[in-house]
Design a protein around this motif. Structure first.
Motif, PDB file in Angstrom:
ATOM      1  N   ILE A   1      18.458  -2.036  13.950  1.00  0.00           N
ATOM      2  CA  ILE A   1      16.746  -1.507  14.035  1.00  0.00           C
ATOM      3  C   ILE A   1      16.363  -1.462  15.433  1.00  0.00           C
ATOM      4  O   ILE A   1      14.740  -1.279  15.527  1.00  0.00           O
ATOM      5  CB  ILE A   1      16.086  -2.367  12.730  1.00  0.00           C
ATOM      6  CG1 ILE A   1      15.905  -3.710  13.676  1.00  0.00           C
ATOM      7  CG2 ILE A   1      16.733  -1.490  11.713  1.00  0.00           C
ATOM      8  CD1 ILE A   1      15.162  -4.622  12.746  1.00  0.00           C
TER       9      ILE A   1
ATOM     10  N   GLY B   1      12.025   1.898  21.038  1.00  0.00           N
ATOM     11  CA  GLY B   1      11.204   2.915  21.396  1.00  0.00           C
ATOM     12  C   GLY B   1       9.650   2.705  21.010  1.00  0.00           C
ATOM     13  O   GLY B   1       9.471   3.082  21.586  1.00  0.00           O
ATOM     14  N   PHE B   2       9.613   2.275  20.047  1.00  0.00           N
ATOM     15  CA  PHE B   2       8.144   1.875  19.570  1.00  0.00           C
ATOM     16  C   PHE B   2       7.691   1.224  20.748  1.00  0.00           C
ATOM     17  O   PHE B   2       6.282   1.679  21.017  1.00  0.00           O
ATOM     18  CB  PHE B   2       8.365   1.230  18.315  1.00  0.00           C
ATOM     19  CG  PHE B   2       7.232   0.660  17.342  1.00  0.00           C
ATOM     20  CD1 PHE B   2       5.757   0.895  17.212  1.00  0.00           C
ATOM     21  CD2 PHE B   2       6.678  -0.632  17.690  1.00  0.00           C
ATOM     22  CE1 PHE B   2       4.514   1.001  17.304  1.00  0.00           C
ATOM     23  CE2 PHE B   2       5.937  -2.064  17.183  1.00  0.00           C
ATOM     24  CZ  PHE B   2       4.387  -0.236  16.948  1.00  0.00           C
TER      25      PHE B   2
ATOM     26  N   LEU C   1      20.656   6.359  15.470  1.00  0.00           N
ATOM     27  CA  LEU C   1      19.754   6.180  15.021  1.00  0.00           C
ATOM     28  C   LEU C   1      18.925   5.990  14.300  1.00  0.00           C
ATOM     29  O   LEU C   1      19.261   4.085  13.157  1.00  0.00           O
ATOM     30  CB  LEU C   1      18.573   6.214  16.475  1.00  0.00           C
ATOM     31  CG  LEU C   1      19.821   5.579  17.743  1.00  0.00           C
ATOM     32  CD1 LEU C   1      18.597   6.038  18.533  1.00  0.00           C
ATOM     33  CD2 LEU C   1      20.603   4.819  18.410  1.00  0.00           C
TER      34      LEU C   1
ATOM     35  N   PRO D   1      16.832  -0.280  18.252  1.00  0.00           N
ATOM     36  CA  PRO D   1      16.629   0.698  18.655  1.00  0.00           C
ATOM     37  C   PRO D   1      14.951   1.440  18.807  1.00  0.00           C
ATOM     38  O   PRO D   1      14.403   2.001  19.032  1.00  0.00           O
ATOM     39  CB  PRO D   1      17.436   1.979  18.824  1.00  0.00           C
ATOM     40  CG  PRO D   1      18.386   0.955  18.448  1.00  0.00           C
ATOM     41  CD  PRO D   1      18.038  -0.489  17.668  1.00  0.00           C
ATOM     42  N   PHE D   2      14.875   2.005  17.349  1.00  0.00           N
ATOM     43  CA  PHE D   2      13.903   2.057  16.503  1.00  0.00           C
ATOM     44  C   PHE D   2      12.068   1.446  17.198  1.00  0.00           C
ATOM     45  O   PHE D   2      11.868   1.772  17.843  1.00  0.00           O
ATOM     46  CB  PHE D   2      13.447   2.052  15.435  1.00  0.00           C
ATOM     47  CG  PHE D   2      12.346   1.944  14.791  1.00  0.00           C
ATOM     48  CD1 PHE D   2      11.669   3.788  14.641  1.00  0.00           C
ATOM     49  CD2 PHE D   2      11.376   1.158  14.427  1.00  0.00           C
ATOM     50  CE1 PHE D   2      10.126   4.041  13.946  1.00  0.00           C
ATOM     51  CE2 PHE D   2       9.959   1.726  14.047  1.00  0.00           C
ATOM     52  CZ  PHE D   2       9.581   2.608  13.914  1.00  0.00           C
ATOM     53  N   PHE D   3      12.578   0.214  17.496  1.00  0.00           N
ATOM     54  CA  PHE D   3      11.067  -1.137  17.968  1.00  0.00           C
ATOM     55  C   PHE D   3      11.281  -1.021  18.974  1.00  0.00           C
ATOM     56  O   PHE D   3       9.718  -1.257  20.027  1.00  0.00           O
ATOM     57  CB  PHE D   3      11.878  -2.501  17.613  1.00  0.00           C
ATOM     58  CG  PHE D   3      10.995  -2.228  15.706  1.00  0.00           C
ATOM     59  CD1 PHE D   3       9.436  -2.369  15.483  1.00  0.00           C
ATOM     60  CD2 PHE D   3      12.202  -2.178  14.430  1.00  0.00           C
ATOM     61  CE1 PHE D   3       9.418  -2.328  14.240  1.00  0.00           C
ATOM     62  CE2 PHE D   3      11.957  -2.300  13.222  1.00  0.00           C
ATOM     63  CZ  PHE D   3      10.525  -1.846  12.907  1.00  0.00           C
TER      64      PHE D   3
ATOM     65  N   ALA E   1      19.538   1.823  11.785  1.00  0.00           N
ATOM     66  CA  ALA E   1      18.691   1.662  11.177  1.00  0.00           C
ATOM     67  C   ALA E   1      18.480   1.584   9.238  1.00  0.00           C
ATOM     68  O   ALA E   1      17.917   0.663   8.966  1.00  0.00           O
ATOM     69  CB  ALA E   1      16.719   1.763  12.147  1.00  0.00           C
TER      70      ALA E   1
ATOM     71  N   VAL F   1      13.443   9.289  19.290  1.00  0.00           N
ATOM     72  CA  VAL F   1      13.692   7.969  18.443  1.00  0.00           C
ATOM     73  C   VAL F   1      12.987   7.041  17.709  1.00  0.00           C
ATOM     74  O   VAL F   1      13.493   5.969  16.719  1.00  0.00           O
ATOM     75  CB  VAL F   1      14.576   6.088  19.997  1.00  0.00           C
ATOM     76  CG1 VAL F   1      16.094   7.139  20.477  1.00  0.00           C
ATOM     77  CG2 VAL F   1      13.560   5.823  20.444  1.00  0.00           C
ATOM     78  N   VAL F   2      11.638   7.181  18.399  1.00  0.00           N
ATOM     79  CA  VAL F   2      10.730   6.680  17.410  1.00  0.00           C
ATOM     80  C   VAL F   2      10.289   7.657  16.173  1.00  0.00           C
ATOM     81  O   VAL F   2       9.464   8.317  16.295  1.00  0.00           O
ATOM     82  CB  VAL F   2       8.946   6.650  17.866  1.00  0.00           C
ATOM     83  CG1 VAL F   2       8.403   5.230  17.181  1.00  0.00           C
ATOM     84  CG2 VAL F   2       9.921   5.383  19.531  1.00  0.00           C
TER      85      VAL F   2
END
Lengths: 304, 286, 419
Positions: A24, A30-31, B97, A26-28, B101, B157-158
């Motif tokens: 998880i 990026g976030f 990605l 990469p998402f965070f 996730a 990516v978000v």
């Protein structure tokens, strides 16, 4: 050798624990970089001035509440709120009503035909907004457009649809409703299909006509789907930008200038990044409030 | 049982819808017809071209010959290339990605999972305008990514919506399959690749179409980030055609629009089933 | 001709190398110069001369499409990424950059260049509040492109022996044109600040800013009169066709279809006409703007490309040398040969063939522009807010019938204060 296996097993266990965090991350990351930082910075910028050309330092200076005070005395901003409000309310009400009607009708015709028609009505939803807007612009063009040519042939008067303050906003709204209709109808239709047949049978036994059936069975059961359609629609419409920028540029006389477009002008035409950020923060708050109210009034005890 | 009256009304509805559909599709008819008009006819207001011609398409690729000396190049092939590069890279990156996730959220219990999941859900609510200006600052001043593919690809990516969609789907995959693989000594990545990905293919397909449409048709972000003509994507390129000085471009513009739109419509039609499933999932589980 | 000019360029470069002292830099340096389409062509052609005079220096010219250029330059200057050493600017939007402090003030430029060598309006164009921020290339002021076949008989019928040079004469002729041709005599851009400013405000002696540059002056009596006329052409005299770029698109359509008999643009529009309407060769003629009182001082304001040095540029000294180099008469003369714009540098005129007849128009366009340039003033640099506010005022008056004084007062009110 034995040690090696043990080490590998231990690593395996650690990896097993670690893996979800890695997956998880990469998402965070990026976030944090593309949302958390920008949104915090946006709030800060709302209270600051930024001159991007300054080479010494950052060019940022804190000005306190000034922008927000200015905002509510800014006639052009208040006008943009009004324009956005009209677009949102009219498109949501009329658009959703038309979409329900279309979905109900599409549900009644033979499946083969329904599928072809659905695809057709769905086309604008998968077409770039740039393309859609330019087609409409050509059709509505005052001097060489199709609509005016048609009117003239019928012996009626030409009209400057996009260039006159009385019709520009309505032309925009018609285009928006047209382009969103298929998408909404399709979602509503999937909602229709999930209503159990037995409920209709029961209603028939009670002697309900097709109108009562629609009013007392279909509509209440469509509520979750309608909620979804209306909420996503409102969020899109409150932030409406591209179709307006491309169709009328906000004119004439700012009669079609939405909040998002005004924000864009302030930032990228006038280089007033601080003031534009104050608008962005205000717009975000409005969106949150609107979604919340929408859930309050529309949501009820619907199960998802 | 369908009564006679019922059949009649179905017939009436069908006819009504077909007529409605013709009106509804008129703008598309206009687009296609204009793209096949010659210059003489562009401004006549006629619906069907008298002498259909592919000159407008020809100009897109080989330049617009005006007068004797002047040949205007549209760089349309560049726009198309850029759109394809950005869309394909985004799809590969985001799907990978998102799936990883979603795999973590659907199949693992870890500390902080609930909180992180909710943080993610909230990001779905943030309008792009809330972050537009600082993002511009970040990408231009700090990262220096103006006029680059990176700037159009990486922010993708978000994608909370995609992770959410896939998580919901992966939850339905039986955990026993994973346990069995684990006993055979498979690590998380192998399980992901050999079990989860193949079984999630329908959901991945749906997400792929959604993402494709989103990236292919995106306007605002490339408008802000891309300032060089060779880097324009299709949407920005077509929009800029309007503003070209001293050129009369209705026909070329519509030809460009047809080529940018028709492949997308065909693709969505071909994958209609997956697309519909995605729509419904979105509608009910949001 | 071209080869001759190139020789001149090289000779000047050699002289400059000793005169200005050039740079003593032995190591390799690259200066980047940004231009849009036509200026880039020219810059490309003169860079060799500069490199010759500055061993070890390479000039790299980056070429942009005009429409993408403003965004590109603003983004580069704002982000500090890939900033050019010399940037071509358009005065239409250079004002905001100057006021934000994004450009280097060229304080000692007059030690190297003599303003008297330039057409006054052209030199002033790149200045703001008495400081020079750039050096000019060509002059670009509005002219009236009109249909010979429509205007010549009308002028005769009106009993004039020349093309109208004031409002009264023009309206008289335009009414005859409109009546005879059955279409409007002149195209006016809807809510277009630029046309109004150049063709109407300036001839009436109005200004955008006060003399000291600290306040707005476009609600003066002159401005009111100019705006009233803009509206009257359409609404009272019925000789104007209002055209909106945003919703109507390119007016070339109307010219080609014969829906209007004249249009206002800079001399570059001859090339546009030639390329988009080759079939109309010989139909067009050109005259200075025909508006204003009989005793007007100026007939238009001039814009034109300027060359400046961004504050964030790396090689500012070399960039300065480059500006001085390009303003040598032999070098600047090639601007006319390659681009077609008449240089503001009047001493350059003798190095080129200004008298050459433009084949499409059938007139010596370069010579005419040079002759008419005495009657132009340098454009005052507007801000984006001002352009929008004025556009709104123009719309209100022309389309909604609002009183011009009221509309202009509101526009002044809407503009941010100047320091």
């Amino acid at each position: 050798m034995l040690l090696n296996v043990e080490a590998r097993e231990r690593w395996g266990r650690v990896w097993e624990k670690l893996a979800p965090y890695v997956f998880i991350s990469p998402f965070f990351l990026g976030f944090a970089a593309f949302q958390l930082f920008p949104i915090s910075f946006s709030v800060y910028l709302g209270f600051a001035e930024w001159n991007p050309y300054v080479r010494q330092g950052t060019g940022l200076s804190f000005v306190g509440l000034q922008h927000f005070v200015q905002l509510f005395a800014d006639a052009r901003f208040l006008n943009s709120l009004k324009v956005t409000g009209i677009i949102t309310v009219v498109c949501t009400l009329v658009g959703t009503a038309l979409a329900v009607g279309l979905a109900v009708l599409l549900d009644k015709v033979p499946e083969k035909l329904s599928m072809i028609l659905r695809a057709l009505f769905f086309m604008p939803s998968v077409t770039s907004v740039v393309v859609i807007t330019y087609i409409w612009k050509q059709i509505l063009s005052e001097k060489y457009g199709y609509l005016n040519a048609l009117l003239e042939n019928l012996g009626l008067e030409r009209h400057n649809w996009l260039g006159s303050p009385s019709t520009a906003l309505w032309a925009l709204i018609v285009m928006l409703i047209w382009s969103g209709l298929g998408w909404d109808a399709l979602i509503i239709m999937s909602g229709l299909r999930s209503i159990p047949e037995e409920l209709y049978d029961a209603a028939k036994i009670d002697g309900a006509g097709s109108w009562e059936e629609f009013w007392y069975v279909t509509l209440p059961l469509l509520r979750p789907v309608l909620l979804f359609v209306v909420t996503t629609g409102i969020i899109y419409l409150l932030g409406l930008f591209a179709p307006v920028q491309l169709l009328t540029g906000g004119g004439p006389l700012h009669r079609t200038e939405t909040v998002a477009l005004y924000l864009y002008h302030q930032a990228f035409d006038y280089q007033e990044f601080g003031y534009a950020s104050a608008i962005a923060v205000t717009l975000t708050l409005i969106m949150f409030v609107a979604s919340f109210l929408n859930y309050r009034f529309f949501g009820g005890e619907v199960e998802y | 049982m369908v009564t006679r009256r019922g059949r009649l009304s179905i017939y009436a509805i069908s006819v009504f819808l077909c007529i409605l559909a013709v009106f509804y599709a008129f703008p598309y008819l206009w687009m296609i017809s204009t793209s096949f008009k010659t210059d003489d006819e562009l401004y006549s207001g006629s619906v069907i071209p008298q002498n259909p011609s592919v000159i407008q398409y020809y100009r897109l690729f080989f330049g617009h010959q005006v007068g004797e000396e002047y040949n205007l190049q549209y760089r349309y092939p560049d726009y198309y290339k850029n759109s394809i590069i950005v869309t394909v890279s985004s799809l590969v990156l985001v799907l990978t990605l998102d799936a990883l996730a979603a795999f973590a959220f659907a199949k693992y219990n870890f500390f902080g999972k609930q909180v992180l999941f909710w943080i993610m859900m909230i990001t779905m609510m943030l309008p792009v305008y809330a972050t537009l200006i600082p993002s511009f600052y970040l990408f231009s001043r700090i990262l220096g990514w103006v006029n680059s593919y990176k700037a159009l690809i990486i922010p993708g990516v978000v994608d909370a919506y995609g992770i959410f969609l896939l998580t919901q789907y992966m939850k339905t995959i039986p955990s026993e399959l994973m346990d069995a693989a684990r006993i055979d000594g498979a690590g998380p990545l192998r399980i992901f690749w050999n079990i989860i990905v193949p079984l999630s293919r329908p959901a991945l397909g749906t997400l792929a179409i959604f993402k494709f449409l989103l990236v292919w048709n995106d306007y605002l972000w490339p408008l802000v980030m891309i300032r060089e003509e060779t880097m324009y994507t299709l949407t920005i390129g077509i929009a800029q055609m309007q503003m070209r000085q001293g050129m009369v471009v209705w026909g070329v513009q519509m030809a460009a629009s047809v080529l940018a739109t028709v492949p997308v419509i065909l693709l969505v039609l071909a994958m209609q089933k997956q697309f519909l499933r995605g729509l419904t999932a979105g509608a009910f589980k949001a | 001709m071209r080869r001759y000019a190139l020789l001149g360029v090289l000779a000047v470069a050699a002289m400059l190398a000793t005169a200005v002292g050039a740079t003593t830099a032995q190591e390799e340096t690259t200066i980047t110069v940004w231009g849009f389409v036509w200026t880039a062509d020219w810059l490309d052609s003169i860079k060799d001369g500069f490199e010759e005079a500055h061993p070890g220096v390479t000039v790299e010219v980056e070429r942009f499409e005009y429409d993408a250029y403003q965004d590109a330059i603003v983004t580069a200057l704002a982000s500090g990424e890939g900033v050019p050493d010399v940037a071509t600017l358009d005065p239409m939007w250079a004002g905001d950059l100057i006021r934000s402090g994004a450009l280097v003030p060229l304080e000692n430029i007059e030690e190297y260049l003599n303003p008297d060598d330039f057409v006054a309006g052209g030199w002033d164009l790149c200045g703001y509040q008495g400081v020079q921020y750039g050096v000019p290339a060509d002059m670009d002021f509005n002219l009236l492109f009109y249909r010979r076949d429509a205007y010549e008989p009308a002028i005769e019928e009106a009993g004039l022996d020349h093309f109208p040079t004031n409002t009264e004469e023009f309206i008289q002729v335009a009414q005859i044109v409109t009546e005879q041709q059955g279409v409007p005599a002149i195209l006016l851009y809807q809510s277009d600040y630029y046309t109004w400013y150049q063709g109407f405000l300036v001839p009436y002696g109005g200004r955008l800013f006060t003399e000291d540059g600290t306040g707005y002056a476009f609600n003066s009596p002159e401005a009111v009169e100019a705006l009233q006329l803009y509206s009257d052409l359409v609404n009272t005299y019925g000789v104007g066709l209002m055209w909106d770029w945003d919703t109507d698109g390119d007016p070339m359509v109307a010219l080609k279809e014969g829906d209007v008999m004249a249009i206002m643009h800079g001399s570059w529009y001859a090339t546009e006409l030639e390329s988009a309407a080759p079939e109309m060769e010989g139909l067009w003629d050109v005259a200075p703007m025909p508006f204003g009182p009989e005793d007007r001082q100026y007939h238009a304001a001039t814009g034109g490309a300027c060359f400046s040095i961004p504050l964030a540029a790396e090689n500012q000294d070399l960039a300065f040398d480059f500006l001085v180099y390009m303003e040598q008469p032999e070098v600047m003369a090639t601007y006319y040969d390659i681009v077609g714009g008449v240089p503001s540098l009047a001493t350059a005129w003798e190095y080129t063939d200004l008298d050459a007849v433009n084949e499409y128009m059938g007139v010596p366009l370069g010579r005419l522009v040079a002759d008419w340039s005495e009657g132009v003033v340098g454009m005052e640099l507007p801000s984006a807010e001002m352009i929008d506010a004025l556009g709104e005022a123009i719309y209100l008056v022309t389309a909604e019938g609002v009183d011009p004084q009221e509309a202009l007062d509101a526009a002044v009110e809407a503009c941010p204060p100047l320091q």
